[in-house]
Design a protein around this motif. Structure first.
Motif, mmCIF file in Angstrom:
data_model
loop_
_atom_site.group_PDB
_atom_site.id
_atom_site.type_symbol
_atom_site.label_atom_id
_atom_site.label_comp_id
_atom_site.label_asym_id
_atom_site.label_seq_id
_atom_site.Cartn_x
_atom_site.Cartn_y
_atom_site.Cartn_z
ATOM 1 N N GLY A 132 48.511 39.918 17.451
ATOM 2 C CA GLY A 132 49.859 39.693 17.884
ATOM 3 C C GLY A 132 50.094 40.700 19.060
ATOM 4 O O GLY A 132 49.415 41.908 18.853
ATOM 5 N N ARG A 133 51.281 40.304 20.063
ATOM 6 C CA ARG A 133 51.291 41.546 20.942
ATOM 7 C C ARG A 133 51.746 43.086 20.594
ATOM 8 O O ARG A 133 50.969 43.889 21.059
ATOM 9 C CB ARG A 133 52.357 40.831 22.034
ATOM 10 C CG ARG A 133 52.606 41.594 23.265
ATOM 11 C CD ARG A 133 53.693 40.823 24.079
ATOM 12 N NE ARG A 133 53.639 41.426 25.211
ATOM 13 C CZ ARG A 133 54.677 40.688 26.236
ATOM 14 N NH1 ARG A 133 55.294 39.761 25.669
ATOM 15 N NH2 ARG A 133 54.510 41.368 27.403
ATOM 16 N N GLU A 134 52.468 42.998 19.482
ATOM 17 C CA GLU A 134 52.706 44.294 19.044
ATOM 18 C C GLU A 134 51.350 44.973 18.287
ATOM 19 O O GLU A 134 51.456 46.392 18.481
ATOM 20 C CB GLU A 134 54.182 44.394 18.191
ATOM 21 C CG GLU A 134 55.324 44.062 19.013
ATOM 22 C CD GLU A 134 56.590 43.877 18.032
ATOM 23 O OE1 GLU A 134 56.267 44.239 16.836
ATOM 24 O OE2 GLU A 134 57.411 43.587 18.308
ATOM 25 N N ASP A 135 50.957 44.083 17.664
ATOM 26 C CA ASP A 135 49.784 44.740 16.979
ATOM 27 C C ASP A 135 48.757 45.252 17.808
ATOM 28 O O ASP A 135 48.002 46.326 17.703
ATOM 29 C CB ASP A 135 49.010 43.805 15.971
ATOM 30 C CG ASP A 135 49.771 43.426 14.710
ATOM 31 O OD1 ASP A 135 50.909 44.239 14.382
ATOM 32 O OD2 ASP A 135 49.770 42.135 14.274
ATOM 33 N N TYR A 136 48.377 44.666 18.826
ATOM 34 C CA TYR A 136 47.644 44.920 19.941
ATOM 35 C C TYR A 136 47.857 46.386 20.408
ATOM 36 O O TYR A 136 47.253 47.133 20.827
ATOM 37 C CB TYR A 136 47.376 44.088 21.010
ATOM 38 C CG TYR A 136 45.935 44.310 21.741
ATOM 39 C CD1 TYR A 136 44.604 44.182 21.267
ATOM 40 C CD2 TYR A 136 46.096 44.888 22.980
ATOM 41 C CE1 TYR A 136 43.655 44.333 22.071
ATOM 42 C CE2 TYR A 136 45.082 45.347 23.692
ATOM 43 C CZ TYR A 136 43.755 45.021 23.273
ATOM 44 O OH TYR A 136 42.666 45.294 24.098
ATOM 45 N N GLN A 137 49.188 46.451 20.687
ATOM 46 C CA GLN A 137 49.761 47.773 21.550
ATOM 47 C C GLN A 137 49.420 48.950 20.630
ATOM 48 O O GLN A 137 49.010 49.837 21.246
ATOM 49 C CB GLN A 137 51.317 47.510 21.575
ATOM 50 C CG GLN A 137 52.100 48.302 22.618
ATOM 51 C CD GLN A 137 51.728 48.014 24.103
ATOM 52 O OE1 GLN A 137 51.215 46.968 24.318
ATOM 53 N NE2 GLN A 137 51.408 48.829 24.675
ATOM 54 N N LYS A 138 49.292 48.759 19.367
ATOM 55 C CA LYS A 138 49.128 49.898 18.585
ATOM 56 C C LYS A 138 47.419 50.231 18.699
ATOM 57 O O LYS A 138 47.191 51.276 18.540
ATOM 58 C CB LYS A 138 49.037 49.582 16.978
ATOM 59 C CG LYS A 138 50.615 49.450 16.567
ATOM 60 C CD LYS A 138 50.770 48.900 15.281
ATOM 61 C CE LYS A 138 52.242 48.493 14.848
ATOM 62 N NZ LYS A 138 52.202 47.650 13.736
ATOM 63 N N MET A 139 46.706 49.262 19.039
ATOM 64 C CA MET A 139 45.351 49.369 19.270
ATOM 65 C C MET A 139 44.801 50.040 20.659
ATOM 66 O O MET A 139 43.816 50.501 20.870
ATOM 67 C CB MET A 139 44.406 48.165 19.229
ATOM 68 C CG MET A 139 44.581 47.424 17.817
ATOM 69 S SD MET A 139 43.584 48.354 16.554
ATOM 70 C CE MET A 139 42.209 48.005 16.960
ATOM 71 N N LEU A 140 45.925 49.878 21.758
ATOM 72 C CA LEU A 140 45.550 50.334 23.137
ATOM 73 C C LEU A 140 44.921 51.496 23.289
ATOM 74 O O LEU A 140 45.123 52.429 22.831
ATOM 75 C CB LEU A 140 46.878 50.033 23.748
ATOM 76 C CG LEU A 140 46.964 49.738 25.295
ATOM 77 C CD1 LEU A 140 46.234 48.293 25.259
ATOM 78 C CD2 LEU A 140 48.271 49.740 25.926
ATOM 79 N N HIS A 141 43.908 51.582 24.051
ATOM 80 C CA HIS A 141 43.019 52.546 24.636
ATOM 81 C C HIS A 141 42.135 53.373 23.373
ATOM 82 O O HIS A 141 41.716 54.459 23.507
ATOM 83 C CB HIS A 141 43.768 53.651 25.232
ATOM 84 C CG HIS A 141 44.383 53.192 26.510
ATOM 85 N ND1 HIS A 141 43.852 52.128 27.435
ATOM 86 C CD2 HIS A 141 45.873 53.001 26.846
ATOM 87 C CE1 HIS A 141 44.565 51.921 28.268
ATOM 88 N NE2 HIS A 141 45.975 52.370 28.048
ATOM 89 N N THR A 142 42.259 52.873 22.140
ATOM 90 C CA THR A 142 41.457 53.269 21.120
ATOM 91 C C THR A 142 39.919 52.986 21.417
ATOM 92 O O THR A 142 39.628 51.683 21.972
ATOM 93 C CB THR A 142 41.722 52.897 19.554
ATOM 94 O OG1 THR A 142 41.844 51.443 19.608
ATOM 95 C CG2 THR A 142 43.238 53.430 19.305
ATOM 96 N N LEU A 143 39.252 53.912 20.813
ATOM 97 C CA LEU A 143 37.722 53.812 20.901
ATOM 98 C C LEU A 143 37.018 53.450 19.790
ATOM 99 O O LEU A 143 36.988 54.226 18.724
ATOM 100 C CB LEU A 143 37.128 55.057 21.600
ATOM 101 C CG LEU A 143 37.596 55.138 23.217
ATOM 102 C CD1 LEU A 143 37.142 56.424 23.415
ATOM 103 C CD2 LEU A 143 37.218 54.213 24.055
ATOM 104 N N TYR A 144 36.042 52.584 19.501
ATOM 105 C CA TYR A 144 35.381 52.183 18.537
ATOM 106 C C TYR A 144 33.931 52.410 18.601
ATOM 107 O O TYR A 144 33.396 52.007 19.731
ATOM 108 C CB TYR A 144 35.631 50.586 17.940
ATOM 109 C CG TYR A 144 35.096 50.035 16.692
ATOM 110 C CD1 TYR A 144 35.494 50.498 15.644
ATOM 111 C CD2 TYR A 144 33.948 49.487 16.554
ATOM 112 C CE1 TYR A 144 35.103 49.985 14.145
ATOM 113 C CE2 TYR A 144 33.215 49.059 15.525
ATOM 114 C CZ TYR A 144 33.963 49.609 14.479
ATOM 115 O OH TYR A 144 33.595 48.841 13.096
ATOM 116 N N PRO A 145 33.001 53.228 17.982
ATOM 117 C CA PRO A 145 31.795 53.631 18.051
ATOM 118 C C PRO A 145 30.745 52.547 17.861
ATOM 119 O O PRO A 145 31.008 51.443 17.044
ATOM 120 C CB PRO A 145 31.413 54.837 17.123
ATOM 121 C CG PRO A 145 32.352 54.123 16.123
ATOM 122 C CD PRO A 145 33.696 53.904 16.411
#
Length: 685
Positions: A132-145
């Motif tokens: 969802g748009r808001e859910d993705y906003q929380k993930m923005l710029h996070t890094l997954y190894p």
């Protein structure tokens, strides 16, 4: 749970999983913590359908256009949907996820994330993540190894295991004095380890990365500087004088030495006949003629009544040096016996050769690590030559000096490192540079292409093989790995064997094979029993095959320029015109620019300098140079500024406390000792 504990102490890791981790060189908790991610998956800002580029992983914000469909192909269910924006359309496809037909709503606004490919002329995203748009906003710029994996081990499992260990391990006591951490802006060690694996953003990643890079350089330079203190101005215990044999040899060569070869030979001869012990690095580009200079130095020692040894990183290369030196001695009718000592000698051969070395009957000794085994005793070893510095470390060189008097040391390296960095890295050695190629060498013809060129490349490979020539094909990976779109040796060799006629033998080579297997394949290639060798960069320090004329590198964007140049040096060694094909997997313009440097130049030192200029400090999201000094995370090119800081810090600490005997440096000394032990046991630094 401490760093020395076996990974079996981790909950959920049994015998089978332990064996899989073992394939990656992970035996202990410490090994696991130092198994750094090879990349990070960043959740970037969503883009519009109009901005999509084929081959790129991206997040797309859009409304589902039309209905969500589902059909079956055999046992597979396929759910399809699409996003339309004017004339632009993106097809979305999911396999075996039938529930999505009811979850996704026509006209609904979502963020879809995945890699875009072209299928049947249409841009398609397969198995995208849905937010969802808001859910993705929380993930923005996070890094997954993303970790390097082996078959049977998933990235998800690796991430879960790493989280578990970081949460339950004993913290490491800080060993770097606080004033140095403050001065260079370095984080605490435990913070760095946690944030190299799980950074929340690029800033945290940079902080963790910089500290761990600093540590690798710092301990390497600390050990070198301490060794230099002990050996500086050591008296030459093997007095020598110039001899006619070397002059006659130079005159009888079927070609003239280059001015660079003459200059370097004069420096070596001056060192060996001088009052102080020689410790010299000869840096010469691939094909600059270092081997003949090494042979001259060995003959100078033998003619003065001493022994000389040359140590190579592989058995095949040692055998080639042995054959070359033996033929050289025979042609010149010189009275010196040459012996070859490697791990695959029989027990009887070893006994005989040990006896010849101990008695002094064998003046010239060629071998691998076997030369520094406990049972080898030398009578009067005056000169030690190590081939390819980055495969042997200062510790291995030290072991030679325990075999008798302290010998002269000559290190040969084909890694083109700018002089400013070489002076720091090879702090215990004087540096000679061979910056000229023999006139008889034909320049290699280079081209940078995309994957659409492959059919033409295969036709060219076929033609070259049918004319009697041989080919290297390099892939970045050993086997297929989850989440990484790159060619692998295992599958590629099978695919290529099907593309080429049965008369052309395709071989497969990688670093996870047993040494005996690797030797067998490399020998078969050297004898032209294999015409096309599909390999990882393990051939970077390989055999001399003058008949090899083509080097094709898949996913060239995944290698550093200096390493690509090293690989290119495997061809162009004979009388035939040679070619290098760099296949770029992605479409990025920046990558194309970098690779075009190789297209325009065959000069390794110029390439290394350009690479250093292009990739400024902190640009650690690009490719590692790999082959340079076998650091785990540090890269001498992109981390050049940190290298200079580490050298400054090591020098400063040793000027105050040369033996690290002060109480404030106790932790540091303990860490240095464990670092030295690890490096001595592992071929590398």
């Amino acid at each position: 749970m401490n760093e020395r504990d076996s990974i079996r102490s981790i909950k959920g890791i049994g015998e089978k999983t332990q064996a899989l981790f073992g394939k990656l060189g992970i035996e202990t908790i410490g090994d696991l913590l130092r198994y750094y991610p090879r990349d990070y998956d960043e959740y970037k800002a969503p883009i519009a359908v109009t901005e999509i580029k084929e081959g790129e992983k991206c997040a797309v914000l859009g409304r589902i256009s039309g209905r969500v469909g589902m059909h079956s192909t055999g046992r597979k269910s396929v759910v399809t949907a699409g996003i339309r924006e004017g004339a632009y359309f993106l097809q979305l496809t999911w396999y075996n996820m039938p529930f999505l037909r009811n979850t996704l709503q026509s006209g609904g606004l979502y963020v879809f994330r995945g890699t875009v490919v072209k299928k049947q002329g249409r841009l398609t995203m397969e198995q995208p993540e849905i937010f969802g748009r808001e859910d993705y906003q929380k993930m923005l710029h996070t890094l997954y190894p993303i970790y390097g994996l082996t078959k049977g081990l998933t990235n998800k499992h690796m991430v879960k295991t790493m989280h578990q260990v970081l949460e339950s391990r004993e913290l490491t006591q800080e060993y770097l004095p606080e004033e140095y951490r403050t001065h260079y802006g370095l984080s605490e060690y435990n913070y760095a380890v946690a944030h190299i694996h799980f950074p929340k953003n690029r800033e945290e990643l940079a902080i963790g990365h910089n500290r761990l890079v600093f540590d690798e350089f710092f301990f390497f330079l600390l050990s070198i500087k301490m060794m230099k203190e002990r050996s500086q101005d050591a008296v030459n215990g093997f007095p020598m004088k110039p001899v006619w044999e070397t002059e006659n040899l130079i005159e009888s060569l079927p070609y003239a030495l280059t001015n660079a070869q003459k200059r370097v030979w004069n420096e070596i001869e001056r060192d060996m006949t001088g009052k102080s012990l020689m410790s010299r690095l000869v840096q010469g580009d691939v094909g600059s003629g270092k081997t003949i200079i090494a042979f001259l130095a060995m003959i100078l020692a033998a003619a003065n009544g001493y022994q000389a040894a040359i140590m190579a990183p592989t058995e095949v290369l040692a055998k080639q040096h042995f054959d070359g030196l033996a033929a050289f001695i025979k042609d010149q009718e010189l009275p010196y016996e040459v012996v070859l000592l490697t791990g695959s000698n029989t027990a009887k051969e070893k006994r005989e050769r040990y006896q010849k070395i101990a008695s002094g009957q064998a003046k010239l000794i060629v071998g691998t690590h076997a030369l520094i085994q406990e049972k080898v005793e030398y009578q009067n070893l005056a000169l030690v030559i190590t081939d390819e510095q980055h495969r042997f470390g200062v510790k291995q060189r030290e072991l030679f000096s325990q075999k008798g008097g302290r010998p002269h040391v000559l290190v040969m390296s084909a890694t083109p490192i700018p002089r400013t960095l070489a002076i720091i890295l090879y702090g215990d050695l004087d540096i000679s540079v061979m910056d000229e190629l023999p006139a008889r060498r034909l320049p290699i013809k280079n081209c940078v292409v995309d994957t659409s060129y492959r059919p033409a490349a295969y036709r060219f490979i076929k033609k070259q093989a049918e004319e009697g020539r041989q080919v290297y094909v390099i892939c970045p990976m050993v086997e297929e790995s989850e989440g990484l779109d790159a060619e692998n040796v295992t599958d590629y060799s099978k695919k290529l064997a099907q593309e080429l006629p049965n008369t052309i033998k395709v071989g497969c080579l990688h670093g996870r094979m047993k040494p005996s297997q690797k030797n067998e394949i490399m020998e078969a290639f050297a004898k032209n029993e294999i015409q096309v060798l599909v390999s990882t960069t393990v051939i970077e320090v390989g055999v001399n095959v003058p008949n090899a004329t083509v080097m094709m590198v898949e996913n060239a964007e995944r290698f550093g320029l200096a390493q690509l140049h090293q690989l290119r040096g495997r061809v162009g060694r004979g009388e035939y015109q040679s070619y290098c094909i760099f296949v770029q997997g992605g479409q990025e313009e920046e990558t194309k620019k970098r690779l075009q440097i190789l297209e325009k130049s065959n000069d390794g030192f110029q390439i290394a300098g350009e690479d250093l200029r292009l990739r400024g400090p902190g640009d650690f999201f690009g490719v590692r140079q790999s082959g340079d000094m076998e650091f785990r995370i540090a890269d001498i090119f992109q981390d050049a500024e940190i290298l200079k800081q580490a050298a400054e810090a090591a020098g400063s600490i040793l000027s105050l406390d040369p033996d690290l005997s002060l109480e404030q440096h106790r932790q540091l000394k303990e860490k240095l000792l464990s670092y030295g032990k690890e490096r001595l046991e592992t071929p590398g630094i």
